[in-house]
Design a protein around this motif. Sequence first.
Motif, mmCIF file in Angstrom:
data_model
loop_
_atom_site.group_PDB
_atom_site.id
_atom_site.type_symbol
_atom_site.label_atom_id
_atom_site.label_comp_id
_atom_site.label_asym_id
_atom_site.label_seq_id
_atom_site.Cartn_x
_atom_site.Cartn_y
_atom_site.Cartn_z
ATOM 1 N N LEU A 1 -8.451 11.473 -16.091
ATOM 2 C CA LEU A 1 -7.059 11.474 -16.480
ATOM 3 C C LEU A 1 -6.850 11.051 -17.924
ATOM 4 O O LEU A 1 -5.742 11.125 -18.432
ATOM 5 N N ASN A 2 -7.902 10.599 -18.591
ATOM 6 C CA ASN A 2 -7.747 10.224 -19.989
ATOM 7 C C ASN A 2 -7.601 11.503 -20.792
ATOM 8 O O ASN A 2 -8.549 12.241 -21.001
ATOM 9 N N THR A 3 -6.394 11.765 -21.222
ATOM 10 C CA THR A 3 -6.085 13.021 -21.879
ATOM 11 C C THR A 3 -6.345 12.973 -23.376
ATOM 12 O O THR A 3 -5.993 13.898 -24.083
ATOM 13 N N LYS A 4 -6.968 11.884 -23.838
ATOM 14 C CA LYS A 4 -7.248 11.754 -25.262
ATOM 15 C C LYS A 4 -8.729 11.913 -25.594
ATOM 16 O O LYS A 4 -9.101 11.978 -26.746
ATOM 17 N N VAL B 1 -4.599 15.681 -25.801
ATOM 18 C CA VAL B 1 -5.140 16.959 -26.251
ATOM 19 C C VAL B 1 -4.988 17.988 -25.135
ATOM 20 O O VAL B 1 -4.909 17.632 -23.959
ATOM 21 N N PRO B 2 -4.942 19.282 -25.479
ATOM 22 C CA PRO B 2 -4.828 20.310 -24.439
ATOM 23 C C PRO B 2 -5.969 20.212 -23.440
ATOM 24 O O PRO B 2 -7.095 19.863 -23.796
ATOM 25 N N GLN B 3 -5.684 20.526 -22.221
ATOM 26 C CA GLN B 3 -6.652 20.370 -21.124
ATOM 27 C C GLN B 3 -7.970 21.076 -21.396
ATOM 28 O O GLN B 3 -9.027 20.576 -21.071
ATOM 29 N N GLU B 4 -7.944 22.237 -22.017
ATOM 30 C CA GLU B 4 -9.167 23.001 -22.230
ATOM 31 C C GLU B 4 -10.181 22.275 -23.122
ATOM 32 O O GLU B 4 -11.354 22.587 -23.106
ATOM 33 N N PHE B 5 -9.721 21.286 -23.911
ATOM 34 C CA PHE B 5 -10.602 20.550 -24.793
ATOM 35 C C PHE B 5 -10.987 19.185 -24.249
ATOM 36 O O PHE B 5 -11.806 18.492 -24.843
ATOM 37 N N ARG B 6 -10.397 18.776 -23.139
ATOM 38 C CA ARG B 6 -10.676 17.454 -22.589
ATOM 39 C C ARG B 6 -12.117 17.368 -22.094
ATOM 40 O O ARG B 6 -12.673 18.334 -21.601
#
Length: 136
Positions: free
Chosen positions: A40-43, A128-133
Motif C-alpha cells: 500500500l505504500n504508494t510512494k 506515484v502511478p500504480q504501474e510504477f509502484r
Amino acid sequence: MKYGGGNPSFDGVLWNSEFSFKGIVDVLSKLEVSYMIQTLNTKIFLNPIILVDETAKNITAQIESSNLNVSELQNLFGFEQPQAIYNWREGKSLPSLDNIIKLAYFLHTSVDELVVSCMRENQAKREVPQEFRLNA
C-alpha cells in the motif's frame, strides 16, 4: 507435540505447547500488516539509473573494437578538442542523448550495447502511478 485440536488429520499442522493460537494470530497479523505496508505504500517505486562506470567500459570497448580512433571520432562529432570522448571513456561524464545515438551509429552498434542500466528502489514525495509502484 501433538496435532492441532488433537486431530492428526488437522491439515498436518503440528501444535506445540510453546505456541498458542493467539501467538500465531499475532505473528500472522504482523506479517499481514508488513505486507500491506509494502503493497500500500504508494510512494515506493523502481527507478532506472545508468551505471556510469559500466557504460564507460562499454564505450571504451566498442571504440577499441571499431576501426575509429579518438581523433577520428572527434572529427565526426565536430568537437574542437577530444576531451569529451576521453571523459566518456573514463566515466567522468556521459554523452548527451544526441551524442550517444551518434556514437552508436559511428561504432555500428546500438545504444543498448553502449549504455548499462539497472533498476533501483526509490521513494517519491507524492503518490506515484500504480504501474510504477514497487509492489503493484
